[in-house]
Motif scaffolding. Structure first.
Motif, PDB file in Angstrom:
ATOM      1  N   UNK A   1      62.744  59.676  94.412  1.00  0.00           N
ATOM      2  CA  UNK A   1      63.685  59.602  93.287  1.00  0.00           C
ATOM      3  C   UNK A   1      63.011  59.057  92.028  1.00  0.00           C
ATOM      4  N   UNK A   2      61.835  58.410  92.217  1.00  0.00           N
ATOM      5  CA  UNK A   2      61.092  57.898  91.052  1.00  0.00           C
ATOM      6  C   UNK A   2      60.728  59.037  90.103  1.00  0.00           C
TER       7      UNK A   2
ATOM      8  N   UNK B   1      68.101  53.970  91.177  1.00  0.00           N
ATOM      9  CA  UNK B   1      67.337  53.986  92.435  1.00  0.00           C
ATOM     10  C   UNK B   1      67.997  53.062  93.461  1.00  0.00           C
TER      11      UNK B   1
ATOM     12  N   UNK C   1      63.067  61.930  78.818  1.00  0.00           N
ATOM     13  CA  UNK C   1      64.181  62.427  77.988  1.00  0.00           C
ATOM     14  C   UNK C   1      64.569  61.358  76.959  1.00  0.00           C
ATOM     15  N   UNK C   2      64.669  60.100  77.436  1.00  0.00           N
ATOM     16  CA  UNK C   2      65.016  58.980  76.554  1.00  0.00           C
ATOM     17  C   UNK C   2      63.980  58.862  75.428  1.00  0.00           C
TER      18      UNK C   2
ATOM     19  N   UNK D   1      65.152  69.267  77.801  1.00  0.00           N
ATOM     20  CA  UNK D   1      65.249  68.527  79.066  1.00  0.00           C
ATOM     21  C   UNK D   1      65.946  69.376  80.138  1.00  0.00           C
ATOM     22  N   UNK D   2      67.081  69.947  79.769  1.00  0.00           N
ATOM     23  CA  UNK D   2      67.853  70.734  80.755  1.00  0.00           C
ATOM     24  C   UNK D   2      67.048  71.939  81.223  1.00  0.00           C
TER      25      UNK D   2
ATOM     26  N   UNK E   1      67.910  67.655  74.412  1.00  0.00           N
ATOM     27  CA  UNK E   1      68.773  67.946  75.556  1.00  0.00           C
ATOM     28  C   UNK E   1      68.505  69.357  76.070  1.00  0.00           C
TER      29      UNK E   1
ATOM     30  N   UNK F   1      63.994  61.171  83.476  1.00  0.00           N
ATOM     31  CA  UNK F   1      65.058  60.577  82.665  1.00  0.00           C
ATOM     32  C   UNK F   1      64.466  59.768  81.508  1.00  0.00           C
ATOM     33  N   UNK F   2      63.428  58.967  81.812  1.00  0.00           N
ATOM     34  CA  UNK F   2      62.823  58.134  80.772  1.00  0.00           C
ATOM     35  C   UNK F   2      62.080  58.995  79.742  1.00  0.00           C
TER      36      UNK F   2
ATOM     37  N   UNK G   1      72.697  63.989  85.230  1.00  0.00           N
ATOM     38  CA  UNK G   1      71.637  63.182  84.605  1.00  0.00           C
ATOM     39  C   UNK G   1      71.685  63.313  83.076  1.00  0.00           C
TER      40      UNK G   1
ATOM     41  N   UNK H   1      72.725  55.542  76.571  1.00  0.00           N
ATOM     42  CA  UNK H   1      72.048  55.399  75.282  1.00  0.00           C
ATOM     43  C   UNK H   1      73.025  55.079  74.147  1.00  0.00           C
TER      44      UNK H   1
ATOM     45  N   UNK I   1      63.889  70.753  83.338  1.00  0.00           N
ATOM     46  CA  UNK I   1      64.255  70.220  84.659  1.00  0.00           C
ATOM     47  C   UNK I   1      64.825  71.338  85.546  1.00  0.00           C
TER      48      UNK I   1
ATOM     49  N   UNK J   1      62.474  61.571  89.315  1.00  0.00           N
ATOM     50  CA  UNK J   1      63.593  61.892  88.440  1.00  0.00           C
ATOM     51  C   UNK J   1      63.875  60.752  87.464  1.00  0.00           C
ATOM     52  N   UNK J   2      63.516  59.520  87.880  1.00  0.00           N
ATOM     53  CA  UNK J   2      63.630  58.390  86.948  1.00  0.00           C
ATOM     54  C   UNK J   2      62.646  58.609  85.792  1.00  0.00           C
TER      55      UNK J   2
ATOM     56  N   UNK K   1      68.167  53.338  85.011  1.00  0.00           N
ATOM     57  CA  UNK K   1      67.403  54.170  85.960  1.00  0.00           C
ATOM     58  C   UNK K   1      67.038  53.344  87.191  1.00  0.00           C
TER      59      UNK K   1
ATOM     60  N   UNK L   1      72.764  60.130  80.240  1.00  0.00           N
ATOM     61  CA  UNK L   1      72.019  59.661  79.059  1.00  0.00           C
ATOM     62  C   UNK L   1      72.986  59.274  77.943  1.00  0.00           C
TER      63      UNK L   1
ATOM     64  N   UNK M   1      71.306  68.031  87.506  1.00  0.00           N
ATOM     65  CA  UNK M   1      70.771  68.095  86.133  1.00  0.00           C
ATOM     66  C   UNK M   1      71.893  67.761  85.144  1.00  0.00           C
TER      67      UNK M   1
ATOM     68  N   UNK N   1      70.279  61.573  91.115  1.00  0.00           N
ATOM     69  CA  UNK N   1      69.036  61.521  91.906  1.00  0.00           C
ATOM     70  C   UNK N   1      69.256  62.135  93.298  1.00  0.00           C
TER      71      UNK N   1
ATOM     72  N   UNK O   1      67.457  65.397  94.706  1.00  0.00           N
ATOM     73  CA  UNK O   1      66.551  65.182  95.841  1.00  0.00           C
ATOM     74  C   UNK O   1      66.939  65.990  97.079  1.00  0.00           C
TER      75      UNK O   1
END
Lengths: 507, 179
Positions: B94-95, A418, B104-105, B120-121, B117, B101-102, A393, A401, B124, B97-98, A414, A397, A390, A217, A221
C-alpha cells in the motif's frame, strides 16, 4: 407546536432543500457502491460543508447518513455484498430471496422497512424532544464527563472478541487528541520539537485517512472485481407496500433502533441483532430465518434505518457523538461555533426540530428516488473495484488538502490510510480511535471543570443523573465480566462469535 | 501445564494472519510513548493532578499499555496462523499508493487542480491496467467532473497552479477561480 413550525420555517429555503436533495440522492448512490459507504463519503464532503451554513451542511451530511442504508440494501440483496457494513444482516435473508426469484419483493420490503423505521424513529424523537429539553440542562460537567466515559466503555465492550484491541485503539485515539499545545497551560505535548505537530492532529485528517484513503488503498491493492447484478423487473411500489403486512416487526425494529441509537457507542449492529432475534423468536416460521425470511429482512432494515435519527440525540443534547459518523458531524458544529449540548435543546429547539424534519423529508425523497432508480443503481454497482479505488483516492485529496492547504496533512492522512488498511485487514475496529479522539478531548475539559467543584470522590456522583450514569458504568463492567465468565463456563469462548458480521470499520 | 492451558483459553480471541506483528508493533509504540512521557509533557507547579498537562496523555498511554499488553498476550498464546509474511507484504504494497497520493499532492500547486487531477487519474488508471482509450477518456472525464463539482460549484479552496501564471491575462483569473 410553535417550535415545530419555526423548525419547518428554518428548512423552507432553497439552499437547504438543494443540500437535502443532493445528500439524500447522493447517499443512496454511495450506499449502493460496495466499498465506499457513508463514512468515506461524509469524510470527503466534510470540508466542503465548512463553507456552508450549519443547517445546509448538516442537512447534506444527514441526507447521506440517513439514506445510505437504503442504497446499501441493493447490493446486499442482489449480489450478497452489503453496500454499507450495517446492511450485512440484510444479506442473510435478502440474497436467498433473490436466489428464489424474489429480488423485487426483497428490495421492496427492504425499502419499505427502511422507510417505516426511519419515519417511526423520527416521530418518536420529535415527541421526545420536549422531555429532552427539560433533562438536558441537568447535565453539568461531571454528568457529561461520565456520559463520555460511558460512551468509550460501551464502544470497547461492544466489540466482543476484540475488546483488548478496541481498548488499545480507544487509548490511541485519546492520545492523538492530546498531541500539540495543551489548551490551558499552553505547554507542548508529544510534539518531539516538530513545529507541524504544535497545532495537533486534526480529526478530519485522521478520519479521512482511516476511512477513505485506507479504503482506496484496499480497492487498489485487491484483485479486480466487477460485480454482476441483473436488472429488476416489476412494480416497486407494490412490492414496497407489502411491508404493511409486517408492521409489528417493523415497529419493533424501529423501537430497537431508537433505543440503541440513543446510547453512545452502541449503534446499528446491536439494534439489528436485537430486532432480528426478536423477530425470529416471535415468528411462526423461525426456521425460515437466514433462508429468505421476509420477516428477518424487515426486522434488520427497519432497525438500522431507525438509528441515524436517534444517534443525533446524544450528539445534539450532550455534544457526545455515539459513533464515527456523528463524530464527523460534530466538527461541522464546531467549525460554525454552534456548540451542541444542553443549551442547544433548551435554546434552539427549532434548530433541532429542523434537523428532524429534514430527516423525514430525506426519507420521502429517497423512497421516491428508489421507486424509479433501482435499475440505474444496478449499473453503478458494476463499477470495477480498482477504478473505484482511483476515484476514492482522488476525492480524498479534496477532503484533506482543502482543510488547510497543507501537504503535511496529506502525509499524515496517508499514514493513517496505511494504519486503516492494516486495521481493516485485521478486522480490528476503527471507530474506537475516532471516538477516543473526540470523547477524550471532551473528558479532559469536563473533568477539569468538574474537579474544581469536587472535594471528595463521592461529590462526583451526588446528583441524580451523575449517580445514574455512574451506576450504569459499574453495572456495565460487572455484566461484561459476568458474561465473559458465563461464556467460559459454558465452554463458549468469546472469539467464537462471527466478527466479520461486525465490520464496524467499514462504516 | 494446566495453567498454560487456562491462560490460552482465557486470552484466545478472533485473529487474522499478521496479528502478532501488529500486536508487537502497537505494544512497542505504547512503550515508546510511555518512556517519552516525562520529556514530552510538562509538570506545572501549584497545579492539581487533574489539571496537569501530563495527566491526560498519561491516562491515554496507560490505557494503551494495558490493553496492548493483553492483546499481545492473546496473540502469543494463540496458535500461529499461516500467511504472516504475505500479509505484511500486502501492507507494504500500500506504500506504493501512498507515494502516488503524495506525488499528486506535490504536483497540484505546480500544475493546478484540474490538470493535476486529470494527469493523476489517467496515469494511475494506466498503472492499474485500464489502458484502453475508453478508460483513459473515462478517467479524464471523472477528473473534470470532480474539479467542476468541488472547485467551481462547491467553491472548495484548492491551490492555484504556478502553470496558470503563463496563461493569457484574459482567461487567467477565470481559470484560477474555477479550475
Amino acid at each position: 407546536m410553535d417550535t415545530l413550525l419555526s423548525g419547518l420555517f428554518l428548512l423552507a429555503r432553497l439552499d437547504v432543500c438543494v443540500a437535502l436533495l443532493i445528500g439524500s440522492v447522493g447517499g443512496v448512490i454511495i450506499g449502493a457502491i460496495p466499498g465506499v459507504g457513508p463514512a468515506v463519503a461524509i469524510a470527503i464532503l466534510l470540508p466542503a460543508t465548512f463553507a456552508m451554513e450549519p443547517l445546509v451542511g448538516l442537512t447534506m451530511l444527514l441526507g447521506i447518513y440517513g439514506s445510505s442504508m437504503f442504497g446499501g440494501a441493493l447490493p446486499a440483496i442482489l449480489i450478497n455484498t452489503p453496500g454499507t457494513a450495517v446492511n450485512a444482516l440484510t444479506t442473510y435473508d435478502g440474497h436467498p430471496m433473490t436466489r428464489n426469484g424474489q429480488a423485487l419483493r426483497a428490495l421492496g420490503l427492504a425499502y419499505g422497512a427502511s422507510f417505516m423505521g426511519g419515519i417511526i424513529s423520527i416521530v418518536a424523537l420529535i415527541l421526545l424532544s420536549p422531555v429532552l429539553a427539560k433533562i438536558a440542562p441537568m447535565f453539568g460537567s461531571r454528568e457529561i464527563f461520565l456520559a463520555a466515559m460511558l460512551g468509550i466503555l460501551l464502544v470497547v465492550i461492544a466489540h466482543r472478541g476484540q475488546t483488548f484491541a478496541a481498548g488499545m485503539l480507544a487509548g490511541l485515539g485519546i492520545f492523538l487528541g492530546t498531541i500539540g499545545l495543551e489548551p490551558v497551560k499552553y505547554t507542548q505535548r508529544f510534539t518531539f520539537g516538530q513545529e507541524w505537530l504544535t497545532s495537533g492532529i486534526d480529526l478530519i485528517v485522521v478520519v479521512l485517512g482511516l476511512f477513505a484513503i485506507s479504503q482506496a488503498f484496499i480497492l487498489l491493492n485487491d484483485p479486480e472485481s466487477a460485480p454482476d447484478a441483473r436488472r429488476i423487473e416489476g412494480r416497486m411500489f407494490k412490492a414496497m407496500c407489502e411491508v404493511f403486512r409486517f408492521k409489528r416487526i417493523a415497529s419493533a425494529g424501529a423501537g430497537f433502533g431508537v433505543l440503541m441509537g440513543m446510547i453512545p457507542g452502541v449503534g446499528e449492529f446491536t439494534a439489528q441483532f436485537l430486532s432480528y432475534t426478536y423477530a425470529q423468536k416471535t415468528s411462526k416460521t423461525p426456521e425460515m430465518f437466514g433462508k429468505g425470511s421476509p420477516e428477518g429482512l424487515v426486522a434488520s432494515e427497519a432497525a438500522n434505518n431507525a438509528v441515524p435519527a436517534a444517534a443525533m440525540i446524544p450528539l445534539l443534547a450532550l455534544g457526545i457523538p455515539g459513533e464515527a459518523l456523528t463524530a464527523m458531524m460534530l466538527s461541522v458544529f464546531y467549525v460554525h461555533n454552534v456548540i451542541p449540548g444542553p443549551g442547544l435543546f433548551q435554546n434552539k429547539l427549532d434548530f433541532v426540530y429542523a434537523l428532524y424534519i429534514a430527516m423525514i423529508l430525506l426519507n420521502v425523497i429517497v423512497v421516491v428516488f428508489v421507486l424509479f432508480s433501482s435499475n440505474l443503481l444496478v449499473r453503478i454497482i458494476r463499477i470495477p473495484t480498482r477504478f473505484l479505488g482511483i476515484m476514492v483516492l482522488t476525492l480524498s485529496f479534496v477532503g484533506v488538502y482543502s482543510l488547510r492547504n497543507s501537504a503535511t496533512d496529506c502525509a499524515i492522512s496517508a499514514g493513517f490510510g496505511i494504519l486503516g488498511l492494516i486495521l481493516k485487514r485485521q478486522n480490528l475496529p476503527i471507530v474506537p480511535i475516532i471516538l477516543g479522539m473526540v470523547l477524550g478531548g471532551i473528558m479532559e475539559v469536563k473533568l477539569r471543570s468538574a474537579m474544581a467543584r469536587v472535594t471528595t470522590p463521592l461529590d462526583f456522583v451526588d446528583r441524580p443523573i451523575s449517580a445514574l450514569i455512574a451506576t450504569a458504568i459499574v453495572l456495565l463492567i460487572v455484566f461484561h465480566f459476568w458474561g465473559v465468565w458465563k461464556e467460559r463456563r459454558l465452554k463458549e469462548p468469546e472469539f467464537s462469535h462471527d466478527h466479520d458480521v461486525h465490520d464496524s470499520q467499514m462504516r | 501445564m494446566n495453567r498454560i492451558k487456562n491462560l490460552q483459553d482465557l486470552f484466545k480471541r478472533y485473529r487474522r494472519p499478521g496479528d502478532l506483528v501488529f500486536a508487537v508493533s502497537f505494544f512497542v509504540l505504547s512503550l515508546f510513548l510511555l518512556v517519552n512521557l516525562p520529556a514530552q509533557t510538562a509538570w506545572v507547579e501549584r497545579t492539581s493532578l487533574f489539571a496537569q498537562p501530563a495527566f491526560w496523555p498519561a491516562v491515554a498511554i496507560g490505557v494503551m499499555i494495558v490493553f496492548s499488553a493483553l492483546h499481545l498476550l492473546g496473540a502469543v498464546v494463540s496458535e500461529r496462523i499461516p500467511g504472516r509474511l504475505a500479509e505484511v507484504l500486502y501492507w507494504a504494497r500500500s506504500l506504493e499508493f501512498a507515494i502516488w497520493f503524495m506525488a499528486y499532492v506535490a504536483i497540484v500547486p505546480l500544475l493546478g487542480y484540474l490538470p493535476s487531477t486529470a494527469l493523476f487519474c489517467a496515469s494511475l488508471a494506466y498503472r492499474m491496467g485500464y489502458r484502453s482509450l475508453r478508460w483513459m477518456g473515462i478517467s479524464v472525464l471523472f477528473a473534470v467532473a470532480v474539479a467542476l463539482l468541488f472547485k467551481s460549484f462547491l467553491q472548495v479552496k484548492l491551490p492555484v497552479g504556478l502553470l496558470y501564471e503563463w496563461l493569457p491575462v484574459g482567461i487567467r483569473s477565470f481559470v484560477m477561480t474555477y479550475f
